[in-house]
Design a protein around this motif. Structure first.
Motif, short mmCIF file in Angstrom:
data_model
loop_
_atom_site.label_atom_id
_atom_site.label_comp_id
_atom_site.label_asym_id
_atom_site.label_seq_id
_atom_site.Cartn_x
_atom_site.Cartn_y
_atom_site.Cartn_z
N ALA A 59 1.77 -1.31 -10.22
CA ALA A 59 0.65 -2.19 -9.90
C ALA A 59 1.15 -3.60 -9.56
O ALA A 59 0.66 -4.23 -8.61
CB ALA A 59 -0.34 -2.25 -11.06
N TRP A 60 2.12 -4.09 -10.31
CA TRP A 60 2.68 -5.41 -10.02
C TRP A 60 3.47 -5.40 -8.71
O TRP A 60 3.44 -6.39 -7.96
CB TRP A 60 3.55 -5.89 -11.17
CG TRP A 60 2.75 -6.44 -12.31
CD1 TRP A 60 2.56 -5.87 -13.53
CD2 TRP A 60 1.99 -7.66 -12.31
NE1 TRP A 60 1.73 -6.65 -14.31
CE2 TRP A 60 1.37 -7.76 -13.59
CE3 TRP A 60 1.77 -8.66 -11.38
CZ2 TRP A 60 0.56 -8.84 -13.95
CZ3 TRP A 60 0.96 -9.74 -11.74
CH2 TRP A 60 0.37 -9.82 -12.99
N ALA A 61 4.15 -4.30 -8.43
CA ALA A 61 4.88 -4.20 -7.15
C ALA A 61 3.90 -4.22 -5.98
O ALA A 61 4.13 -4.90 -4.97
CB ALA A 61 5.72 -2.92 -7.12
N VAL A 62 2.78 -3.48 -6.11
CA VAL A 62 1.75 -3.50 -5.08
C VAL A 62 1.17 -4.91 -4.92
O VAL A 62 0.95 -5.39 -3.81
CB VAL A 62 0.62 -2.49 -5.42
CG1 VAL A 62 -0.57 -2.67 -4.46
CG2 VAL A 62 1.14 -1.06 -5.35
N THR A 63 0.95 -5.59 -6.05
CA THR A 63 0.37 -6.93 -6.04
C THR A 63 1.26 -7.93 -5.30
O THR A 63 0.79 -8.67 -4.41
CB THR A 63 0.13 -7.42 -7.48
OG1 THR A 63 -0.85 -6.58 -8.10
CG2 THR A 63 -0.34 -8.86 -7.50
N PHE A 112 -1.87 1.49 -0.23
CA PHE A 112 -1.43 1.54 -1.62
C PHE A 112 -2.62 1.53 -2.58
O PHE A 112 -2.58 2.16 -3.64
CB PHE A 112 -0.50 0.37 -1.94
CG PHE A 112 0.91 0.55 -1.45
CD1 PHE A 112 1.46 1.81 -1.29
CD2 PHE A 112 1.71 -0.55 -1.16
CE1 PHE A 112 2.77 1.98 -0.83
CE2 PHE A 112 3.00 -0.41 -0.71
CZ PHE A 112 3.54 0.87 -0.56
N PHE A 113 -3.67 0.78 -2.22
CA PHE A 113 -4.86 0.73 -3.09
C PHE A 113 -5.46 2.12 -3.28
O PHE A 113 -6.05 2.41 -4.32
CB PHE A 113 -5.93 -0.21 -2.50
CG PHE A 113 -5.46 -1.62 -2.27
CD1 PHE A 113 -4.43 -2.17 -3.03
CD2 PHE A 113 -6.04 -2.40 -1.29
CE1 PHE A 113 -4.00 -3.47 -2.83
CE2 PHE A 113 -5.62 -3.70 -1.08
CZ PHE A 113 -4.59 -4.23 -1.84
N ALA A 172 -10.73 0.09 -6.30
CA ALA A 172 -11.31 -1.26 -6.25
C ALA A 172 -10.66 -2.17 -7.28
O ALA A 172 -10.46 -3.36 -7.04
CB ALA A 172 -12.82 -1.18 -6.48
N GLN A 173 -10.32 -1.62 -8.45
CA GLN A 173 -9.69 -2.43 -9.48
C GLN A 173 -8.28 -2.87 -9.07
O GLN A 173 -7.90 -4.02 -9.28
CB GLN A 173 -9.64 -1.65 -10.80
CG GLN A 173 -11.01 -1.47 -11.44
CD GLN A 173 -10.94 -0.69 -12.75
OE1 GLN A 173 -9.92 -0.09 -13.06
NE2 GLN A 173 -12.01 -0.71 -13.50
#
Length: 410
Positions: free
Chosen positions: A219-223, A329-330, A341-342
């Motif tokens: 999730a942090w990598a996607v962010t 990725f989402f 969505a989260q």
């Protein structure tokens, strides 16, 4: 073939939904990409410094980041489409008033525009996943193409519009409110089906991401992939016209060269999500996006002839690949619309705050360094970070919203 009235209405509302997605997508970049080429026109009139100009394109990104966490809550209360309708109304107002007065109105209208665009950024991936679950790659591609095509058009024709005798830079900015007004009309036409509970084609989303998501490496990598891949294009939207002017191009040529850069996005924004949707792992695409960014920026930094077109296109290909992959990725790293969505909320709120440092910081650095080479070095370092993050975010795993462990997709 005979169609009943119910079948006709279903097809009618689906066509309206597709049109709404394309129109909303067209509003997500054109109001911002139209500003950069017009900077030489209004910088003197508004007595704006480089820092103030950087703030004009930093404000939307800050709005994306700070307002994004509230979007799922609004959507949960009012529904996706009605929330998008309100956003398009405010976007029309913001785009119009930002060019109606001095620097204060420009900044206020830009902030309002950014908040409205944040709604579209957050809700569109979830809307696509919930309404076209078997055509996610295709619809993400069409959404990305529409956004980048109109972004390119906005860059290319803003200066010609401002140069017409009966118009000026204010009209060239305000004209992009037409698209958001068209989106308002289409969404109003869909109100009967969105208000009918049994015919709703969206799903409500929870107001805040699960705490477990903040412990997820993926999730942090996607962010940060989302944030850094946004930092480069929005920095270029702001400063590429000035960079091109220092290389000997005039204002009109600079506008069209930015449009050419964005045209490089279009094929890959359509192809990349389709390929990504068919691949088990997207690590190769993620890494390639960063490397395309790197070599494109390297060429732009050291080229002053029309050969720069090739490197601008290469940079655009990298930008298109990275953006469309971030959107995928989402969907690919989650199991449900709510989770999508989260993750979108987390990645875009934090990611756009990271991206907001680009225009203002690079403009300040260029003034201190007396040129654009140091900012280019920074952008190339960012491109390498994108390549690294793409190999992590592209792993064939789903984010677990119940624990800190990711699950490998079988």
């Amino acid at each position: 073939m005979y169609f009943s009235k119910k079948d006709f209405l279903n097809r009618y509302y689906i066509v309206l939904l597709l049109l709404a997605i394309l129109l909303i997508a067209a509003t997500l970049r054109s109001p911002i990409s139209s500003v950069g080429p017009l900077i030489p026109f209004f910088r003197g009139e508004l007595e704006a410094s480089n820092a103030m100009i950087g703030l004009v394109n930093t404000l939307p990104l800050l709005a994306f980041g700070l307002f994004s966490p509230f979007v799922p809550r609004l959507s949960s209360k009012f529904g996706m489409e009605f929330t998008l309708l309100i956003a398009m109304i405010f976007l029309s107002i913001g785009v119009f008033i930002r060019a109606s007065g001095g620097i204060e109105l420009l900044l206020f209208g830009t902030l309002l525009t950014g908040m409205a665009i944040a709604v579209g950024n957050i809700l569109m991936p979830g809307l696509i996943k919930s309404t076209f679950p078997y055509r996610i790659g295709l619809m993400t591609g069409l959404y990305s193409v529409s956004m980048n095509l109109f972004g390119a058009i906005a860059s290319g024709i803003s200066v010609p519009i401002a140069s017409i005798n009966a118009f000026d830079w204010r009209n060239a900015m305000q004209i992009w409110s037409i698209i958001s007004l068209a989106a308002v009309i289409v969404l109003l036409l869909r109100l009967p089906v969105t208000r009918a509970g049994e015919k709703k084609v969206f799903m409500n989303v929870k107001s805040q991401p699960s705490r477990a998501i903040f412990k997820s490496k993926i999730a942090w990598a996607v962010t940060f992939f989302m944030g850094l891949q946004s930092l480069i294009p929005y920095s270029l939207f702001t400063w590429l016209p000035d960079i091109l002017l220092t290389k000997g191009f005039d204002e009109s040529e600079a506008g069209w060269l930015i449009a050419i850069y964005q045209l490089g996005l279009i094929p890959t924004t359509f192809i990349a999500p389709i390929l990504a949707g068919r691949m088990k792992s997207q690590r190769l695409i993620g890494c390639s996006a960063g490397l395309l960014f790197f070599f494109g920026l390297l060429g732009v930094a050291f080229t002053s002839s029309h050969l720069i077109i090739a490197f601008l296109i290469l940079t655009g290909v990298g930008a298109g690949t990275a953006f469309s992959l971030a959107m995928m990725f989402f969907v690919l790293r989650t199991n449900t619309v709510i989770e999508s969505a989260q993750l979108s909320s987390m990645a875009q709120s934090i990611g756009y705050i990271v991206a907001s440092t680009g225009p203002l910081f690079l403009g300040t650095i260029s003034e201190m360094a007396g040129g654009w080479m140091v900012p280019f070095i920074i952008l190339m370092a960012v491109a390498l970070c994108i390549a690294f993050l793409g190999t992590i975010a592209g792993k064939n795993q789903k984010i677990s919203f119940e624990s800190t462990e990711e699950t490998v997709t079988k």
